[in-house]
Design a protein around this motif. Structure first.
Motif, short mmCIF file in Angstrom:
data_model
loop_
_atom_site.label_atom_id
_atom_site.label_comp_id
_atom_site.label_asym_id
_atom_site.label_seq_id
_atom_site.Cartn_x
_atom_site.Cartn_y
_atom_site.Cartn_z
N LYS A 42 0.85 -1.20 0.00
CA LYS A 42 0.00 0.00 0.00
C LYS A 42 0.88 1.24 0.00
N GLU A 43 0.41 2.27 -0.69
CA GLU A 43 1.17 3.52 -0.72
C GLU A 43 1.17 4.13 0.68
N ASP A 44 2.33 4.63 1.06
CA ASP A 44 2.52 5.22 2.38
C ASP A 44 3.34 6.49 2.20
N GLY A 45 2.65 7.61 2.02
CA GLY A 45 3.35 8.85 1.69
C GLY A 45 3.98 8.73 0.31
N ASP A 46 5.29 8.93 0.22
CA ASP A 46 5.96 8.83 -1.07
C ASP A 46 6.69 7.50 -1.23
N THR A 47 6.31 6.50 -0.41
CA THR A 47 6.90 5.18 -0.52
C THR A 47 5.78 4.14 -0.38
N ALA A 69 4.32 0.46 1.94
CA ALA A 69 4.41 -0.28 3.19
C ALA A 69 3.63 -1.59 3.05
N LEU A 70 3.86 -2.50 3.98
CA LEU A 70 3.08 -3.73 4.03
C LEU A 70 1.63 -3.41 4.39
N ASP A 71 0.71 -4.07 3.71
CA ASP A 71 -0.71 -3.94 4.03
C ASP A 71 -1.06 -5.12 4.92
N ILE A 72 -1.01 -4.93 6.22
CA ILE A 72 -1.18 -6.03 7.16
C ILE A 72 -2.60 -6.58 7.13
N ASP A 73 -3.58 -5.71 6.97
CA ASP A 73 -4.97 -6.19 6.90
C ASP A 73 -5.16 -7.09 5.68
N ALA A 74 -4.60 -6.68 4.54
CA ALA A 74 -4.71 -7.49 3.31
C ALA A 74 -3.95 -8.81 3.47
N LEU A 75 -2.82 -8.76 4.15
CA LEU A 75 -2.07 -9.99 4.41
C LEU A 75 -2.91 -10.95 5.24
N HIS A 76 -3.49 -10.44 6.30
CA HIS A 76 -4.31 -11.28 7.17
C HIS A 76 -5.46 -11.91 6.38
N ALA A 77 -6.08 -11.13 5.53
CA ALA A 77 -7.21 -11.63 4.75
C ALA A 77 -6.79 -12.68 3.73
N ALA A 78 -5.51 -12.66 3.32
CA ALA A 78 -5.03 -13.59 2.30
C ALA A 78 -4.70 -14.97 2.85
N VAL A 79 -4.54 -15.08 4.16
CA VAL A 79 -4.17 -16.37 4.76
C VAL A 79 -5.36 -17.32 4.71
N THR A 80 -5.10 -18.55 4.25
CA THR A 80 -6.12 -19.59 4.23
C THR A 80 -5.55 -20.85 4.87
N LYS A 81 -6.35 -21.89 4.91
CA LYS A 81 -5.89 -23.16 5.45
C LYS A 81 -4.78 -23.77 4.60
N ARG A 84 7.78 -2.09 13.05
CA ARG A 84 6.42 -2.30 13.55
C ARG A 84 5.60 -3.15 12.59
N SER A 85 5.71 -2.88 11.28
CA SER A 85 4.93 -3.66 10.31
C SER A 85 5.45 -5.08 10.20
N LEU A 86 6.76 -5.26 10.31
CA LEU A 86 7.32 -6.62 10.28
C LEU A 86 6.93 -7.39 11.54
N GLU A 87 6.81 -6.70 12.65
CA GLU A 87 6.32 -7.36 13.87
C GLU A 87 4.87 -7.81 13.69
N ALA A 88 4.07 -7.01 12.97
CA ALA A 88 2.68 -7.41 12.70
C ALA A 88 2.65 -8.63 11.79
N LEU A 89 3.52 -8.65 10.78
CA LEU A 89 3.63 -9.83 9.91
C LEU A 89 4.04 -11.04 10.74
N ALA A 90 4.98 -10.85 11.64
CA ALA A 90 5.44 -11.95 12.49
C ALA A 90 4.30 -12.50 13.35
N GLY A 91 3.45 -11.61 13.82
CA GLY A 91 2.32 -12.05 14.63
C GLY A 91 1.38 -12.94 13.83
#
Length: 387
Positions: free
Chosen positions: A143-148, A150-162, A183-190
């Motif tokens: 996802k766009e984050d200012g002029d760079t 970032a990880l979209d943690i909500d979209a990542l969570h939604a993409a996980v399946t069995k 912080r975003s990598l910690e969310a991915l780790a979670g």
């Protein structure tokens, strides 16, 4: 014409965009800011050691897991910088470049039919490795984050399946030049911990961060050492892309699974280069620091030239790359035209995605070239324009 001999799982993969653009740049005499390889050599002492190793006869197979000296140097470096401990005998593997480490990890750890999450834009070798494994690629856009970006943690969570088995994450990120926050990598780790997923962390640009931004090693995050495969290489750290000397670090049971695949891909890499890389890992930190400063200067030269040429330039906090937005033009058409009209090669970011609409106006330029080369490219932009 369709080639009947190509297996179905590899039909989507033709010649890589890097090969295509490099050949067109060569044919046209263009400055190649497309493919991410430097045109300056690495530390002199490292080159001399490799030369002497060849002359002294160190030209046969190394140990299957790689030269013990290099494995020890990598493990010690990882502990010194991140306090992450690896046994060099059982938890470090030398590979034929980072790409082999990635492929062997996917082939050795992911079953056919399982899913692997990647963040798009993604390095194209991820997609090929997943296809070779008979697995399914699931692309989650950044996802766009200012002029760079970032990880979209909500979209990542939604993409996980069995069926999800692995997440591949790359920071500093190719092709966008983003560096994902701790912080975003910690969310991915979670998410990885909650769903018991493996994480393949591609950290080949780990030393190439700018403006005092720090690199975060995923394996150093709480609860991540025992589920993370860390991949890196000498290529981008020491300007030796042609040496194809990479490595994978992981707990012994995970690494053993990777070796099951890797041993039949190449067995071992180039023997005489490994002691030379070991020397560089231990002794060439000042060289790395100076290279990083030089790259930051080149990044600024390129970014300013592109801005003056009238395009929006996204911030690059790491890697070799700057992404420009060319407005309402198609990136692929733009890049072909740029070679012919301006004499500079670039790469369309849409070559790295499953959903090109969001990225069709983004173009990646590499700034890992000599300063004279960067200035020459800037002059071509000034003389011919870019849009």
């Amino acid at each position: 014409m369709k080639n009947k001999f190509v297996v179905d799982r590899l039909r989507p993969f033709g010649e890589t965009i890097f090969a295509t653009m490099t050949q067109k740049a060569t044919d046209a005499g263009a400055i190649n800011l497309g493919q991410g390889f430097p045109d300056e050599d690495g530390p002199r002492s490292m080159l001399e050691i490799a030369t002497q190793q060849i002359l002294d006869g160190n030209n046969q197979y190394s140990a299957g897991r790689g030269d013990p000296l290099l494995r020890s140097a990598i493990a010690e470096d990882r502990y010194r910088r991140f306090k992450v401990e690896y046994d060099p005998g059982t938890e470090v593997l030398i590979t034929v470049g980072a790409t082999e480490a990635i492929s062997a990890s996917v082939l050795g750890l992911v079953e056919p039919g399982e899913e692997v999450i990647v963040f798009e834009p993604y390095y194209d070798a991820y997609a090929a490795a997943i296809a070779l494994a008979g697995a399914t690629r699931v692309a989650v856009p950044l996802k766009e984050d200012g002029d760079t970006w970032a990880l979209d943690i909500d979209a990542l969570h939604a993409a996980v399946t069995k069926k999800t088995a692995m997440i591949i994450v790359n920071s500093p990120h190719n092709p966008t030049g983003s560096v994902f926050s701790k912080r975003s990598l910690e969310a991915l780790a979670g998410i990885a911990r909650a769903y018991d997923l493996l994480v393949l962390s591609d950290e080949v640009y780990e030393h190439l961060t700018f403006n005092k931004i720090e690199h975060t090693a995923v394996a150093s995050l709480p609860g991540m050492w025992d589920r993370t495969i860390t991949v890196s290489s000498a290529a981008k750290t020491f300007n030796v892309t042609g040496w194809k000397t990479g490595w994978a670090l992981a707990p012994a049971p995970i690494l053993d699974a990777i070796i099951r695949a890797k041993q039949f891909m190449s067995y071992v890499g180039a023997t005489p280069f490994q002691p030379a890389v070991a020397h560089a890992v231990v002794n060439e930190k000042p060289w790395i620091n100076q290279m990083r400063k030089n790259l930051q200067t080149k990044r600024d030269v390129l970014s300013e030239a592109l801005t003056h040429a009238g395009v929006k330039v996204h911030a690059s906090h790491g890697t070799y790359f700057v992404v420009a937005d060319i407005g309402n033009r198609d990136g692929a058409e733009f890049c072909f035209d740029l070679i012919e009209r301006v004499g500079v090669a670039a790469i369309p970011v849409q070559a790295f995605v499953d959903n090109p609409e969001q990225w069709s106006s983004k173009v990646r330029f590499a700034f890992c070239k000599k300063e004279d080369t960067m200035l020459a490219a800037a002059e071509r932009f000034r003389a011919a324009g870019i849009l």
